[in-house]
Scaffold this motif. Structure first.
Motif, PDB file in Angstrom:
ATOM      1  N   PRO A 208      43.599  23.084  38.246  1.00  0.00           N
ATOM      2  CA  PRO A 208      44.388  23.186  39.479  1.00  0.00           C
ATOM      3  C   PRO A 208      44.637  24.774  40.084  1.00  0.00           C
ATOM      4  CG  PRO A 208      45.136  21.565  37.745  1.00  0.00           C
ATOM      5  CD  PRO A 208      44.194  22.420  37.312  1.00  0.00           C
ATOM      6  N   ILE A 209      45.152  25.121  41.223  1.00  0.00           N
ATOM      7  CA  ILE A 209      45.551  26.290  41.757  1.00  0.00           C
ATOM      8  C   ILE A 209      46.829  26.103  42.533  1.00  0.00           C
ATOM      9  CG2 ILE A 209      44.039  26.035  43.768  1.00  0.00           C
ATOM     10  CD1 ILE A 209      43.687  29.031  43.565  1.00  0.00           C
ATOM     11  N   PHE A 210      47.695  26.842  42.480  1.00  0.00           N
ATOM     12  CA  PHE A 210      48.771  27.036  43.325  1.00  0.00           C
ATOM     13  C   PHE A 210      48.761  27.942  44.238  1.00  0.00           C
ATOM     14  CE2 PHE A 210      52.612  29.399  44.299  1.00  0.00           C
ATOM     15  CZ  PHE A 210      53.318  28.287  44.928  1.00  0.00           C
ATOM     16  N   GLU A 211      48.736  27.782  45.421  1.00  0.00           N
ATOM     17  CA  GLU A 211      48.703  28.511  46.611  1.00  0.00           C
ATOM     18  C   GLU A 211      49.886  28.388  47.513  1.00  0.00           C
ATOM     19  OE1 GLU A 211      44.522  29.067  48.093  1.00  0.00           O
ATOM     20  OE2 GLU A 211      44.639  27.012  47.464  1.00  0.00           O
ATOM     21  N   PRO A 212      50.559  29.608  47.973  1.00  0.00           N
ATOM     22  CA  PRO A 212      51.634  29.509  48.682  1.00  0.00           C
ATOM     23  C   PRO A 212      51.459  29.121  50.264  1.00  0.00           C
ATOM     24  CG  PRO A 212      50.807  31.752  48.406  1.00  0.00           C
ATOM     25  CD  PRO A 212      50.178  30.973  47.590  1.00  0.00           C
ATOM     26  N   TYR A 213      50.355  28.857  50.632  1.00  0.00           N
ATOM     27  CA  TYR A 213      50.225  28.311  52.034  1.00  0.00           C
ATOM     28  C   TYR A 213      51.160  27.034  52.258  1.00  0.00           C
ATOM     29  CZ  TYR A 213      46.509  31.722  52.114  1.00  0.00           C
ATOM     30  OH  TYR A 213      45.692  33.072  52.051  1.00  0.00           O
ATOM     31  N   GLY A 214      51.155  26.340  51.552  1.00  0.00           N
ATOM     32  CA  GLY A 214      52.061  24.977  51.706  1.00  0.00           C
ATOM     33  C   GLY A 214      53.507  25.524  51.985  1.00  0.00           C
ATOM     34  N   LEU A 215      53.905  26.611  51.511  1.00  0.00           N
ATOM     35  CA  LEU A 215      55.079  27.012  51.758  1.00  0.00           C
ATOM     36  C   LEU A 215      55.410  27.764  52.932  1.00  0.00           C
ATOM     37  CD1 LEU A 215      56.220  28.060  48.040  1.00  0.00           C
ATOM     38  CD2 LEU A 215      56.962  26.082  48.976  1.00  0.00           C
TER      39      LEU A 215
ATOM     40  N   GLY B 217      50.318  40.590  52.535  1.00  0.00           N
ATOM     41  CA  GLY B 217      49.954  42.090  52.164  1.00  0.00           C
ATOM     42  C   GLY B 217      50.761  42.545  50.874  1.00  0.00           C
ATOM     43  N   ASN B 218      51.979  42.398  51.128  1.00  0.00           N
ATOM     44  CA  ASN B 218      52.867  43.023  50.092  1.00  0.00           C
ATOM     45  C   ASN B 218      53.186  42.286  48.825  1.00  0.00           C
ATOM     46  OD1 ASN B 218      53.283  45.793  51.381  1.00  0.00           O
ATOM     47  ND2 ASN B 218      53.337  44.341  52.981  1.00  0.00           N
ATOM     48  N   LEU B 219      53.536  40.792  48.985  1.00  0.00           N
ATOM     49  CA  LEU B 219      54.079  40.060  47.864  1.00  0.00           C
ATOM     50  C   LEU B 219      52.768  39.591  47.206  1.00  0.00           C
ATOM     51  CD1 LEU B 219      57.248  38.398  49.362  1.00  0.00           C
ATOM     52  CD2 LEU B 219      57.038  40.697  48.364  1.00  0.00           C
ATOM     53  N   PHE B 220      51.842  39.487  47.617  1.00  0.00           N
ATOM     54  CA  PHE B 220      50.685  38.676  47.098  1.00  0.00           C
ATOM     55  C   PHE B 220      49.473  39.622  47.057  1.00  0.00           C
ATOM     56  CE2 PHE B 220      52.931  35.330  49.436  1.00  0.00           C
ATOM     57  CZ  PHE B 220      53.312  34.475  48.208  1.00  0.00           C
TER      58      PHE B 220
ATOM     59  N   PRO C 106      46.426  40.972  44.384  1.00  0.00           N
ATOM     60  CA  PRO C 106      45.540  41.209  45.637  1.00  0.00           C
ATOM     61  C   PRO C 106      45.488  40.358  46.816  1.00  0.00           C
ATOM     62  CG  PRO C 106      44.043  40.614  43.758  1.00  0.00           C
ATOM     63  CD  PRO C 106      45.613  40.493  43.251  1.00  0.00           C
ATOM     64  N   ASP C 107      45.875  39.027  46.511  1.00  0.00           N
ATOM     65  CA  ASP C 107      45.866  37.894  47.396  1.00  0.00           C
ATOM     66  C   ASP C 107      46.460  36.642  47.074  1.00  0.00           C
ATOM     67  OD1 ASP C 107      43.765  36.211  46.018  1.00  0.00           O
ATOM     68  OD2 ASP C 107      42.386  37.998  46.318  1.00  0.00           O
ATOM     69  N   ALA C 108      46.661  35.741  47.847  1.00  0.00           N
ATOM     70  CA  ALA C 108      47.444  34.549  47.591  1.00  0.00           C
ATOM     71  C   ALA C 108      46.861  33.737  46.432  1.00  0.00           C
ATOM     72  CB  ALA C 108      47.764  33.715  48.799  1.00  0.00           C
ATOM     73  N   ARG C 109      45.812  34.036  45.927  1.00  0.00           N
ATOM     74  CA  ARG C 109      45.392  33.125  44.995  1.00  0.00           C
ATOM     75  C   ARG C 109      45.362  33.682  43.418  1.00  0.00           C
ATOM     76  NH1 ARG C 109      42.709  33.310  49.922  1.00  0.00           N
ATOM     77  NH2 ARG C 109      42.390  31.067  50.368  1.00  0.00           N
ATOM     78  N   LYS C 110      46.428  34.695  43.379  1.00  0.00           N
ATOM     79  CA  LYS C 110      46.771  35.589  42.183  1.00  0.00           C
ATOM     80  C   LYS C 110      47.116  34.688  41.178  1.00  0.00           C
ATOM     81  CE  LYS C 110      50.512  38.121  42.143  1.00  0.00           C
ATOM     82  NZ  LYS C 110      51.675  39.034  42.431  1.00  0.00           N
ATOM     83  N   PHE C 111      47.974  33.523  41.292  1.00  0.00           N
ATOM     84  CA  PHE C 111      48.655  32.501  40.657  1.00  0.00           C
ATOM     85  C   PHE C 111      47.580  31.608  39.657  1.00  0.00           C
ATOM     86  CE2 PHE C 111      51.329  33.201  44.231  1.00  0.00           C
ATOM     87  CZ  PHE C 111      52.588  33.473  43.223  1.00  0.00           C
TER      88      PHE C 111
ATOM     89  N   ALA D  90      52.409  49.070  48.204  1.00  0.00           N
ATOM     90  CA  ALA D  90      51.214  48.237  48.207  1.00  0.00           C
ATOM     91  C   ALA D  90      49.918  48.493  48.267  1.00  0.00           C
ATOM     92  CB  ALA D  90      51.623  46.980  49.184  1.00  0.00           C
ATOM     93  N   ALA D  91      49.733  49.159  49.324  1.00  0.00           N
ATOM     94  CA  ALA D  91      48.162  50.125  49.429  1.00  0.00           C
ATOM     95  C   ALA D  91      47.967  50.822  48.344  1.00  0.00           C
ATOM     96  CB  ALA D  91      48.428  51.054  50.767  1.00  0.00           C
ATOM     97  N   ASN D  92      48.627  51.284  47.726  1.00  0.00           N
ATOM     98  CA  ASN D  92      48.275  52.121  46.375  1.00  0.00           C
ATOM     99  C   ASN D  92      47.836  51.008  45.205  1.00  0.00           C
ATOM    100  OD1 ASN D  92      48.423  54.686  47.388  1.00  0.00           O
ATOM    101  ND2 ASN D  92      50.583  54.917  46.630  1.00  0.00           N
ATOM    102  N   GLN D  93      48.537  49.709  45.238  1.00  0.00           N
ATOM    103  CA  GLN D  93      48.407  49.012  44.177  1.00  0.00           C
ATOM    104  C   GLN D  93      46.871  48.190  44.274  1.00  0.00           C
ATOM    105  OE1 GLN D  93      52.164  46.919  44.624  1.00  0.00           O
ATOM    106  NE2 GLN D  93      51.725  46.471  42.572  1.00  0.00           N
ATOM    107  N   HIS D  94      46.584  47.906  45.765  1.00  0.00           N
ATOM    108  CA  HIS D  94      45.346  47.399  46.088  1.00  0.00           C
ATOM    109  C   HIS D  94      44.148  48.373  45.700  1.00  0.00           C
ATOM    110  CE1 HIS D  94      45.862  43.729  48.322  1.00  0.00           C
ATOM    111  NE2 HIS D  94      46.949  44.219  48.890  1.00  0.00           N
ATOM    112  N   LYS D  95      44.401  49.792  45.848  1.00  0.00           N
ATOM    113  CA  LYS D  95      43.339  50.561  45.519  1.00  0.00           C
ATOM    114  C   LYS D  95      43.315  50.961  44.110  1.00  0.00           C
ATOM    115  CE  LYS D  95      43.117  53.642  49.613  1.00  0.00           C
ATOM    116  NZ  LYS D  95      41.593  53.508  50.008  1.00  0.00           N
ATOM    117  N   ARG D  96      44.402  50.591  43.269  1.00  0.00           N
ATOM    118  CA  ARG D  96      44.573  50.785  42.047  1.00  0.00           C
ATOM    119  C   ARG D  96      43.585  49.613  41.184  1.00  0.00           C
ATOM    120  NH1 ARG D  96      47.549  48.497  38.206  1.00  0.00           N
ATOM    121  NH2 ARG D  96      48.679  47.476  39.772  1.00  0.00           N
ATOM    122  N   LEU D  97      43.750  48.499  41.707  1.00  0.00           N
ATOM    123  CA  LEU D  97      43.265  47.232  41.327  1.00  0.00           C
ATOM    124  C   LEU D  97      41.587  47.475  41.587  1.00  0.00           C
ATOM    125  CD1 LEU D  97      45.841  44.284  42.045  1.00  0.00           C
ATOM    126  CD2 LEU D  97      44.939  45.190  39.838  1.00  0.00           C
TER     127      LEU D  97
END
Length: 426
Positions: free
Chosen positions: A67-74, A109-112, A114-119, A187-194
């Motif tokens: 299973p995967i939790f995705e925030p799109y439903g919320l 962009g800022n809370l998820f 690298p993306d919304a599948r992080k969970f 957030a932009a720096n976090q993406h680049k770091r990852l």
């Protein structure tokens, strides 16, 4: 047989080109002594679905699901339509964005990151650690986007010591839509770091274009191999469209708006009565509102048919019978290395390709290298118009055709053979 664990988010019944790449690798890998084990989400949120692709999954392949939790439903509670559009890549221009759309983009962009599948990362690592040990798996492949799957690969390499390949179907921080996510500097720096973290940690990298390889070589010394997308089925013989059809297949997003093409067509329908009588634009897939607005502005609405999303078999049929196939890309330096997956099916369809995109666009250069059509930079209205006149004259004389050269290398089986060789050498 060597066992290879493949971690993917997009898998049938998901539709779109991202599915075709690994569905076909999985199909052919056993012929080269490799047993693929595929891990995908059990309950994903796919913006596009094609149920017919399920039948293409090899019956003998082991498919693991969790299973995967995705925030799109919320997010859909605030705006279902806007959420679906954004998840499909349809991001309106800044000046046309509603407050809700701007908010959803900022959250994405800022809370998820690298993306919304992080969970899905933590539970997947826990589950797959046991699978790797139980199945004695020594090689792992992650394919993104979504790039959160690469975090799964990184953690599994640390825990299990597997050889890990990260496959990038698209770049990460230089992809066109990345700038639209309203990223804060943090957030932009976090993406680049990852991104840097993944590029440095993997044992090998797979990319789909030469320019992406050059981009990544500026970040890492990890071995990088270009493994393009490809074609699988040669189209059945078919009768060509009676009209002068220009077909675009795939999402036609806001920034991919070929203004010079619309200008050229608008002028031609006004100047040439026969051209106006024969022209037909077929747009297959999701089309952004800005594209529709431009077509209306240039008085081309009467020549357009919106066919929406079609299954893969229907897409192949349209590719084979269209007079001209449109290959369009955002006019930006960041997209020079983007090679749409449909290019390779366009090549095997053997219909003239009109490629319009940025200067030094690798996909456009490949069109001309294989003698499959013409490539114009996005501002070359006069060149596009001149080319359309030549092709229309050939169409009237029933001689509009191309014979692409050196394209057998892009057959999915040939590409899988190369993949198998890379995995064996690692």
């Amino acid at each position: 047989m060597q066992k290879v664990l493949i971690i993917a988010y997009y898998w049938p019944p998901a539709g779109g080109p991202g599915v075709q790449r690994w569905l076909n690798f999985v199909k052919y890998l056993p012929e080269f002594g490799i047993e693929p084990i595929v891990y995908v989400p059990e309950n994903p949120t796919y913006p596009i679905q094609d149920e017919r692709l399920v039948a293409d999954i090899p019956k003998e392949v082991t498919i693991l699901k969790q299973p995967i939790f995705e925030p799109y439903g919320l997010a859909a509670l605030f705006g279902k339509k806007q959420t679906k559009q954004i998840s499909s890549g349809l991001i309106p221009k800044q000046k046309k964005q509603t407050f809700l759309e701007r908010l959803l983009l900022w959250i994405r962009g800022n809370l998820f990151i690298p993306d919304a599948r992080k969970f899905w990362v933590k539970p997947s690592v826990k589950y797959l650690t046991g699978i790797i040990k139980q199945q004695q798996i020594t090689t792992l492949i992650t394919t993104g986007p979504p790039h959160s799957v690469h975090l799964i690969g990184q953690k599994l390499k640390r825990k299990s010591g597997v050889t890990w390949w990260a496959d990038f179907r698209d770049p990460w921080t230089t992809i066109g839509y990345h700038k639209k996510l309203k990223l804060t500097r943090l957030a932009a720096n976090q993406h680049k770091r990852l991104e840097r973290q993944i590029l440095l940690a993997a044992d090998g990298l797979l990319v789909t274009s030469d320019k992406t390889k050059l981009e990544f070589q500026n970040i890492t010394k990890t071995p990088i191999h270009v493994l393009t997308n490809g074609y699988e089925i040669e189209p059945k013989p078919t009768i060509l469209d009676q009209k002068f059809t220009l077909a675009h297949i795939g999402s036609l997003l806001t920034d991919r708006n070929p203004i010079a093409l619309w200008q050229a067509l608008s002028e031609l329908v006004k100047e040439n009565y026969h051209f106006a009588q024969e022209l037909q634009l077929n747009l297959i897939g999701v089309v952004g509102e800005d594209i529709k607005d431009s077509l209306a502005f240039y008085q081309l609405e009467d020549y357009v048919t919106y066919l929406g999303y079609l299954g893969h078999e229907e897409v192949l049929e349209h590719q084979a019978k269209s007079q001209v196939l449109l290959l369009l890309e955002i006019d930006s330096p960041e997209t020079q290395g983007i090679i749409p997956g449909k290019l390779f099916e366009y090549l095997i369809a053997k219909r003239p390709i009109l490629a319009i995109g940025p200067k030094y666009w690798e996909a456009g250069e490949r069109v001309e290298r294989h003698q499959a059509g013409r490539y114009h930079i996005a501002t070359d209205k006069d060149g596009i118009k001149e080319n359309l006149v030549l092709w229309f004259n050939a169409f009237q004389n029933q001689s509009l055709e191309v014979n692409p050269i050196n394209i057998a290398q892009y057959h999915r089986k040939a590409l899988t053979k190369r993949l198998a060789q890379l995995l064996a050498w690692a």
